[in-house]
Design a protein around this motif. Structure first.
Motif, PDB file in Angstrom:
ATOM      1  N   MET A  60     -18.733 -35.769  24.084  1.00 31.83           N
ATOM      2  CA  MET A  60     -18.164 -37.473  23.794  1.00 31.83           C
ATOM      3  C   MET A  60     -19.385 -37.680  23.918  1.00 31.83           C
ATOM      4  N   SER A  61     -19.515 -38.306  23.005  1.00 32.44           N
ATOM      5  CA  SER A  61     -20.172 -39.554  23.127  1.00 32.44           C
ATOM      6  C   SER A  61     -20.309 -40.989  23.843  1.00 32.44           C
ATOM      7  N   ASP A  62     -21.527 -41.398  23.466  1.00 30.43           N
ATOM      8  CA  ASP A  62     -21.851 -42.401  24.817  1.00 30.43           C
ATOM      9  C   ASP A  62     -21.065 -43.361  24.868  1.00 30.43           C
ATOM     10  N   LEU A  63     -20.522 -43.771  23.988  1.00 29.21           N
ATOM     11  CA  LEU A  63     -19.486 -44.865  24.386  1.00 29.21           C
ATOM     12  C   LEU A  63     -18.054 -44.980  24.724  1.00 29.21           C
ATOM     13  N   LEU A  64     -17.781 -43.251  24.768  1.00 33.02           N
ATOM     14  CA  LEU A  64     -17.077 -42.919  25.756  1.00 33.02           C
ATOM     15  C   LEU A  64     -17.163 -42.450  26.482  1.00 33.02           C
ATOM     16  N   ARG A  65     -17.783 -42.915  27.487  1.00 33.98           N
ATOM     17  CA  ARG A  65     -18.123 -42.365  29.109  1.00 33.98           C
ATOM     18  C   ARG A  65     -17.486 -43.785  29.565  1.00 33.98           C
ATOM     19  N   PRO A  66     -16.424 -43.423  31.086  1.00 28.80           N
ATOM     20  CA  PRO A  66     -16.180 -44.047  31.806  1.00 28.80           C
ATOM     21  C   PRO A  66     -17.195 -45.436  31.778  1.00 28.80           C
ATOM     22  N   ARG A  67     -18.003 -45.423  32.579  1.00 24.02           N
ATOM     23  CA  ARG A  67     -19.177 -46.378  32.622  1.00 24.02           C
ATOM     24  C   ARG A  67     -19.743 -47.280  31.606  1.00 24.02           C
ATOM     25  N   ALA A  68     -20.451 -46.295  30.291  1.00 20.62           N
ATOM     26  CA  ALA A  68     -20.437 -46.669  29.280  1.00 20.62           C
ATOM     27  C   ALA A  68     -20.024 -47.485  28.565  1.00 20.62           C
ATOM     28  N   SER A  69     -18.867 -47.113  28.467  1.00 19.07           N
ATOM     29  CA  SER A  69     -17.890 -47.931  27.735  1.00 19.07           C
ATOM     30  C   SER A  69     -16.870 -49.083  28.348  1.00 19.07           C
ATOM     31  N   LEU A  70     -17.551 -49.266  30.039  1.00 16.16           N
ATOM     32  CA  LEU A  70     -17.204 -50.679  30.546  1.00 16.16           C
ATOM     33  C   LEU A  70     -18.167 -51.417  29.893  1.00 16.16           C
ATOM     34  N   ARG A  71     -19.313 -50.671  30.079  1.00 14.68           N
ATOM     35  CA  ARG A  71     -20.884 -52.508  28.823  1.00 14.68           C
ATOM     36  C   ARG A  71     -20.305 -51.997  27.676  1.00 14.68           C
ATOM     37  N   ALA A 120     -17.509 -51.711  25.402  1.00 18.86           N
ATOM     38  CA  ALA A 120     -15.725 -51.393  25.141  1.00 18.86           C
ATOM     39  C   ALA A 120     -15.763 -52.501  24.384  1.00 18.86           C
ATOM     40  N   VAL A 121     -15.859 -53.570  24.603  1.00 20.27           N
ATOM     41  CA  VAL A 121     -15.240 -54.507  23.711  1.00 20.27           C
ATOM     42  C   VAL A 121     -15.855 -54.997  22.688  1.00 20.27           C
ATOM     43  N   VAL A 122     -17.141 -54.707  22.411  1.00 19.13           N
ATOM     44  CA  VAL A 122     -17.990 -55.002  21.248  1.00 19.13           C
ATOM     45  C   VAL A 122     -17.404 -53.666  20.129  1.00 19.13           C
ATOM     46  N   TRP A 123     -17.042 -52.556  20.855  1.00 23.65           N
ATOM     47  CA  TRP A 123     -17.093 -51.274  20.200  1.00 23.65           C
ATOM     48  C   TRP A 123     -15.642 -51.730  19.286  1.00 23.65           C
ATOM     49  N   GLU A 124     -14.337 -52.400  20.196  1.00 25.59           N
ATOM     50  CA  GLU A 124     -13.205 -52.439  19.647  1.00 25.59           C
ATOM     51  C   GLU A 124     -13.734 -53.730  18.579  1.00 25.59           C
ATOM     52  N   VAL A 125     -13.838 -55.054  18.795  1.00 28.02           N
ATOM     53  CA  VAL A 125     -14.114 -55.346  17.823  1.00 28.02           C
ATOM     54  C   VAL A 125     -14.384 -54.858  16.617  1.00 28.02           C
ATOM     55  N   LEU A 126     -16.037 -54.679  17.059  1.00 28.94           N
ATOM     56  CA  LEU A 126     -16.392 -53.819  15.565  1.00 28.94           C
ATOM     57  C   LEU A 126     -15.280 -52.476  14.695  1.00 28.94           C
ATOM     58  N   LYS A 127     -14.796 -51.943  15.182  1.00 30.71           N
ATOM     59  CA  LYS A 127     -13.795 -50.924  15.218  1.00 30.71           C
ATOM     60  C   LYS A 127     -13.363 -51.903  13.907  1.00 30.71           C
ATOM     61  N   ASP A 128     -12.305 -52.995  14.488  1.00 29.49           N
ATOM     62  CA  ASP A 128     -11.667 -53.690  13.967  1.00 29.49           C
ATOM     63  C   ASP A 128     -12.167 -55.062  12.075  1.00 29.49           C
ATOM     64  N   ALA A 129     -13.385 -54.472  12.392  1.00 25.64           N
ATOM     65  CA  ALA A 129     -13.846 -55.203  11.411  1.00 25.64           C
ATOM     66  C   ALA A 129     -13.836 -55.048  10.761  1.00 25.64           C
ATOM     67  N   LEU A 130     -14.911 -53.560  11.086  1.00 22.82           N
ATOM     68  CA  LEU A 130     -15.032 -52.295   9.570  1.00 22.82           C
ATOM     69  C   LEU A 130     -13.861 -51.551   9.024  1.00 22.82           C
ATOM     70  N   GLU A 131     -12.634 -52.289  10.136  1.00 20.88           N
ATOM     71  CA  GLU A 131     -11.697 -51.411   8.991  1.00 20.88           C
ATOM     72  C   GLU A 131     -10.243 -52.806   8.232  1.00 20.88           C
ATOM     73  N   ARG A 132     -11.159 -53.688   8.641  1.00 21.16           N
ATOM     74  CA  ARG A 132     -11.065 -54.827   8.080  1.00 21.16           C
ATOM     75  C   ARG A 132     -11.812 -54.488   6.035  1.00 21.16           C
ATOM     76  N   HIS A 173     -17.276 -63.254  21.194  1.00 24.80           N
ATOM     77  CA  HIS A 173     -16.451 -62.643  22.413  1.00 24.80           C
ATOM     78  C   HIS A 173     -17.773 -62.921  23.661  1.00 24.80           C
ATOM     79  N   GLY A 174     -17.320 -63.196  24.528  1.00 22.92           N
ATOM     80  CA  GLY A 174     -17.731 -62.971  25.976  1.00 22.92           C
ATOM     81  C   GLY A 174     -18.149 -61.137  26.674  1.00 22.92           C
ATOM     82  N   VAL A 175     -19.139 -60.400  26.554  1.00 25.67           N
ATOM     83  CA  VAL A 175     -19.134 -59.265  27.384  1.00 25.67           C
ATOM     84  C   VAL A 175     -19.680 -59.255  28.201  1.00 25.67           C
ATOM     85  N   ARG A 176     -18.926 -57.982  29.282  1.00 22.14           N
ATOM     86  CA  ARG A 176     -19.798 -57.905  30.453  1.00 22.14           C
ATOM     87  C   ARG A 176     -19.313 -58.883  31.419  1.00 22.14           C
ATOM     88  N   VAL A 177     -17.913 -59.860  31.104  1.00 21.87           N
ATOM     89  CA  VAL A 177     -18.264 -61.270  32.567  1.00 21.87           C
ATOM     90  C   VAL A 177     -18.207 -60.289  33.532  1.00 21.87           C
TER      91      VAL A 177
END
Ligand SMILES: C[S@@+](CC[C@H](N)C(=O)[O-])C[C@H]1O[C@@H](n2cnc3c(N)ncnc32)[C@H](O)[C@@H]1O
Length: 251
Positions: A1-12, A14-26, A200-204
């Motif tokens: 499992m990639s670190d980004l997908l581990r539940p605890r790591a995803s808390l740190r 997730a927001v950046v990954w989702e924004v980045l993934k969308d930007a790369l898709e665009r 975006h604010g991350v880890r509020v």
């Protein structure tokens, strides 16, 4: 499992990954190519580089640490993306000694601006690595989140120190050399000539919530992830976020 997908790591992350993934898709759609050339400056052991390569993109990681680059190589092999990731020893200030100017569709600069000698110059190089219409993903430590965290831990003098210190440090023992407000990051990015698209604010909340609440309450992790995603979009929470993420584009 990639670190980004581990539940605890995803808390740190997730927001950046989702924004980045969308930007790369665009960027993929706009460039008309499935595989982008991505540069990860200060990419370390590949927390983002490996998942980006798993999307099919070619990633170059520039980092001054040989240990981090060694770990990157191992992780890339384990993830089956070794052919799409290359690690190069170098730093943000001497970036064009090791990579091509204007050579990348997207450049990541995550958790690095805090450590470089001169953030304005470092970021100028990062921006200059972009092709026209390329995307910058910038992540840096937020001042307000550190103040809040020190205060909630009962370290009131340190919290006040961070608030008034020009670098946003809470004292001599602070391991982070520099923190930023959203306005400071926007000013630094704008000075490079890039156009800021989103902040975006991350880890509020993630670093403030006792772990036991998240780990034992059924559904709590999922609910907290959704709360983080909703708060990230709200400018009011930028001032208390542990990290700030800026997405920007080159003309
Ligand atoms: C907090 S880690 C972040 C790693 C990765 N970007 C991530 O998000 O997981 C900071 C990284 O910046 C690198 N670094 C430190 N000074 C740097 C510089 N002047 N230029 C580029 N990278 C640097 C470190 O070696 C380390 O890998």
């Amino acid at each position: 499992m990639s670190d980004l997908l581990r539940p605890r790591a995803s808390l740190r992350t997730a927001v950046v990954w989702e924004v980045l993934k969308d930007a790369l898709e665009r960027r993929v759609k706009a460039a008309g190519r499935d595989a982008l050339d991505v540069l990860d400056t200060g990419g370390g052991s590949g927390n983002f580089a490996v998942p980006v390569a798993r999307l099919g993109h070619r990633v170059t990681v520039v980092d001054p640490s040989p240990n981090a680059l060694f770990a990157l190589e191992r992780r890339a092999a384990e993830a089956g993306v070794a052919d799409r990731i290359s690690g190069v020893q170098g730093d943000a200030h001497g970036l064009f000694q090791v990579v091509e100017r204007s050579g990348y569709d997207a450049v990541l600069c995550h958790g690095v601006l805090e450590y470089v000698d001169d953030p304005a110059e470092g970021l100028r190089n990062v921006a200059d690595a972009l092709r026209p219409a390329g995307t910058l993903s910038l992540l840096a430590a937020g001042l307000g989140g550190a103040v809040l965290a020190r205060a909630l831990a009962g370290h009131f003098t340190e919290a006040r120190h961070a608030l008034t210190d020009p670098s946003g440090r809470w004292g001599q023992g602070d391991p982070v050399p520099r923190r930023f407000t959203a306005d400071q990051l926007i000013e630094l990015v704008t000075a490079t000539g890039l156009k800021v698209g989103a902040v975006h604010g991350v880890r509020v909340f993630a670093d403030l919530v006792p772990g036991v609440l998240v780990d034992t309450e059924p559904g709590a992790m999922d609910a907290l992830l959704k709360l983080e995603a909703a708060a990230a979009e709200q400018p009011a929470f930028h001032s208390v976020a542990t990290q700030l993420h800026v997405l920007a584009e080159r003309d």
